[in-house]
Design a protein around this motif. Structure first.
Motif, PDB file in Angstrom:
ATOM      1  N   MET A   1      45.408 -32.434  56.944  1.00 31.72           N
ATOM      2  CA  MET A   1      45.321 -31.974  57.349  1.00 31.72           C
ATOM      3  C   MET A   1      44.448 -30.830  56.593  1.00 31.72           C
ATOM      4  O   MET A   1      42.806 -31.024  56.702  1.00 31.72           O
ATOM      5  CB  MET A   1      45.720 -31.707  58.688  1.00 31.72           C
ATOM      6  N   LYS A   2      44.934 -30.080  56.263  1.00 30.77           N
ATOM      7  CA  LYS A   2      44.761 -29.280  55.238  1.00 30.77           C
ATOM      8  C   LYS A   2      43.628 -29.272  54.183  1.00 30.77           C
ATOM      9  O   LYS A   2      42.749 -28.811  53.582  1.00 30.77           O
ATOM     10  CB  LYS A   2      45.962 -27.746  54.346  1.00 30.77           C
ATOM     11  N   LYS A   3      44.420 -30.392  53.138  1.00 34.41           N
ATOM     12  CA  LYS A   3      42.969 -30.742  52.247  1.00 34.41           C
ATOM     13  C   LYS A   3      42.156 -31.481  52.974  1.00 34.41           C
ATOM     14  O   LYS A   3      40.998 -31.145  51.991  1.00 34.41           O
ATOM     15  CB  LYS A   3      44.092 -32.796  51.309  1.00 34.41           C
ATOM     16  N   THR A   4      41.686 -32.445  53.826  1.00 32.66           N
ATOM     17  CA  THR A   4      40.284 -32.856  54.592  1.00 32.66           C
ATOM     18  C   THR A   4      39.907 -31.340  54.567  1.00 32.66           C
ATOM     19  O   THR A   4      38.412 -31.411  54.384  1.00 32.66           O
ATOM     20  CB  THR A   4      41.172 -32.686  55.641  1.00 32.66           C
ATOM     21  N   ILE A   5      40.526 -30.205  55.396  1.00 35.72           N
ATOM     22  CA  ILE A   5      39.070 -28.527  55.111  1.00 35.72           C
ATOM     23  C   ILE A   5      39.196 -28.513  53.992  1.00 35.72           C
ATOM     24  O   ILE A   5      37.202 -27.860  54.192  1.00 35.72           O
ATOM     25  CB  ILE A   5      40.095 -28.412  56.130  1.00 35.72           C
ATOM     26  N   SER A  72      36.700 -41.110  58.053  1.00 36.79           N
ATOM     27  CA  SER A  72      37.061 -42.048  56.772  1.00 36.79           C
ATOM     28  C   SER A  72      38.744 -41.557  57.833  1.00 36.79           C
ATOM     29  O   SER A  72      39.285 -42.447  57.002  1.00 36.79           O
ATOM     30  CB  SER A  72      36.878 -40.784  56.011  1.00 36.79           C
ATOM     31  N   ASP A  73      39.068 -40.704  58.245  1.00 34.42           N
ATOM     32  CA  ASP A  73      40.187 -40.211  58.886  1.00 34.42           C
ATOM     33  C   ASP A  73      40.801 -41.249  59.777  1.00 34.42           C
ATOM     34  O   ASP A  73      41.694 -41.345  59.733  1.00 34.42           O
ATOM     35  CB  ASP A  73      40.718 -38.470  58.986  1.00 34.42           C
ATOM     36  N   GLN A  74      39.945 -41.777  61.187  1.00 30.40           N
ATOM     37  CA  GLN A  74      40.263 -41.885  61.951  1.00 30.40           C
ATOM     38  C   GLN A  74      38.768 -42.909  62.245  1.00 30.40           C
ATOM     39  O   GLN A  74      37.847 -42.717  62.849  1.00 30.40           O
ATOM     40  CB  GLN A  74      39.879 -41.293  63.264  1.00 30.40           C
ATOM     41  N   ALA A 113      44.084 -35.477  75.354  1.00 29.90           N
ATOM     42  CA  ALA A 113      43.755 -36.586  74.787  1.00 29.90           C
ATOM     43  C   ALA A 113      44.378 -37.401  76.086  1.00 29.90           C
ATOM     44  O   ALA A 113      45.274 -37.360  76.769  1.00 29.90           O
ATOM     45  CB  ALA A 113      45.672 -36.786  74.134  1.00 29.90           C
ATOM     46  N   GLY A 114      43.645 -38.329  75.754  1.00 32.79           N
ATOM     47  CA  GLY A 114      44.213 -39.658  76.765  1.00 32.79           C
ATOM     48  C   GLY A 114      42.934 -39.649  77.175  1.00 32.79           C
ATOM     49  O   GLY A 114      42.843 -40.626  77.773  1.00 32.79           O
ATOM     50  N   TRP A 115      42.298 -38.522  77.695  1.00 25.60           N
ATOM     51  CA  TRP A 115      40.237 -38.927  78.406  1.00 25.60           C
ATOM     52  C   TRP A 115      40.212 -39.747  78.042  1.00 25.60           C
ATOM     53  O   TRP A 115      38.950 -41.165  78.634  1.00 25.60           O
ATOM     54  CB  TRP A 115      40.144 -38.270  78.803  1.00 25.60           C
ATOM     55  N   PRO A 120      45.693 -37.967  67.727  1.00 28.01           N
ATOM     56  CA  PRO A 120      45.601 -37.754  65.657  1.00 28.01           C
ATOM     57  C   PRO A 120      43.595 -37.631  66.075  1.00 28.01           C
ATOM     58  O   PRO A 120      43.317 -36.593  65.003  1.00 28.01           O
ATOM     59  CB  PRO A 120      45.961 -39.238  65.923  1.00 28.01           C
ATOM     60  N   GLN A 121      43.280 -38.739  67.115  1.00 32.49           N
ATOM     61  CA  GLN A 121      41.789 -38.145  66.970  1.00 32.49           C
ATOM     62  C   GLN A 121      41.239 -36.385  66.925  1.00 32.49           C
ATOM     63  O   GLN A 121      40.292 -36.318  66.201  1.00 32.49           O
ATOM     64  CB  GLN A 121      41.531 -39.179  67.595  1.00 32.49           C
ATOM     65  N   LEU A 122      42.012 -36.198  67.688  1.00 28.66           N
ATOM     66  CA  LEU A 122      41.263 -34.814  68.467  1.00 28.66           C
ATOM     67  C   LEU A 122      42.390 -34.103  67.492  1.00 28.66           C
ATOM     68  O   LEU A 122      41.285 -32.860  66.574  1.00 28.66           O
ATOM     69  CB  LEU A 122      41.945 -34.577  69.756  1.00 28.66           C
ATOM     70  N   VAL A 123      42.714 -34.456  66.968  1.00 30.44           N
ATOM     71  CA  VAL A 123      43.347 -33.203  65.070  1.00 30.44           C
ATOM     72  C   VAL A 123      42.696 -33.589  64.308  1.00 30.44           C
ATOM     73  O   VAL A 123      42.039 -32.331  63.826  1.00 30.44           O
ATOM     74  CB  VAL A 123      44.684 -33.544  65.121  1.00 30.44           C
ATOM     75  N   SER A 124      41.730 -34.558  64.369  1.00 30.99           N
ATOM     76  CA  SER A 124      40.664 -34.836  62.954  1.00 30.99           C
ATOM     77  C   SER A 124      40.150 -33.589  63.031  1.00 30.99           C
ATOM     78  O   SER A 124      39.056 -32.968  62.012  1.00 30.99           O
ATOM     79  CB  SER A 124      41.020 -36.388  62.635  1.00 30.99           C
TER      80      SER A 124
END
Length: 143
Positions: A1-5, A72-74, A113-115, A120-124
C-alpha cells in the motif's frame, strides 16, 4: 500500500509539472512541412498532447490518478462510477480532517465493508485517497 501511495504522489507531481511546463511553453513559430496530398499541414502529436493537457484541471488530473490507482489495484472497481469512487475517497479524507486517526478510519472501513465494496477495495481507496486527495495525513494512516 505504501508503494501505491508513493507512486500516486510521484505521478501527481509529474503530471502537475508536465501540465505546468506545457502551459508555460510558447507555441513553435516554425511552420509545419506541407503534406504533398493535402493543402493543410498535419496535426502535430505534440500540439494535440498540449491541447489535451490544457483541457484538464489539476483536480481532474488528481481524480484520474486516484481512479487509475484503485482500478489497477482492484480491477472489479472498473465498473463502479467515477463520481462514487471519488466521493468515497474524499469522504475518507474528511474523516482525517475531522480529527480521526488511522484506527478510526480502519474501523469505519471494516464497518462499511460489504454494503457495496469489499475490505480490500476500501483499503485500496483509503491508501489512494490519502495519497491523491489529502497527502498531509499520510502519517496518520498507520496510527
Amino acid at each position: 500500500m505504501k508503494k501505491t501511495i508513493a507512486l500516486l504522489g510521484c505521478a501527481a507531481v509529474l503530471m502537475t509539472g508536465c501540465a505546468a511546463q506545457s502551459a508555460d511553453s510558447a507555441p513553435s513559430s516554425s511552420p509545419a512541412p506541407a503534406s504533398p496530398s493535402s493543402s493543410s499541414p498535419p496535426a502535430s502529436p505534440v500540439s494535440s498532447t498540449v491541447a489535451s493537457a490544457k483541457s484538464f484541471s489539476r483536480q481532474d488530473q488528481i481524480n484520474a490518478i486516484y481512479l487509475k490507482g484503485i482500478r489497477s489495484d482492484q480491477p472489479a472497481l472498473g465498473v463502479a462510477a467515477d463520481a462514487d469512487l471519488i466521493s468515497i475517497g474524499q469522504g475518507l479524507c474528511k474523516l482525517y480532517e475531522g480529527g480521526a486517526k488511522g484506527t478510526d478510519v480502519n474501523h469505519y472501513i471494516l464497518t462499511a465493508a460489504g454494503w457495496a465494496y469489499t475490505v480490500p477495495q476500501l483499503v485500496s481507496m483509503h491508501g489512494a485517497a490519502v495519497g491523491a486527495f489529502c497527502p498531509q495525513y499520510i502519517d496518520k494512516m498507520g496510527l
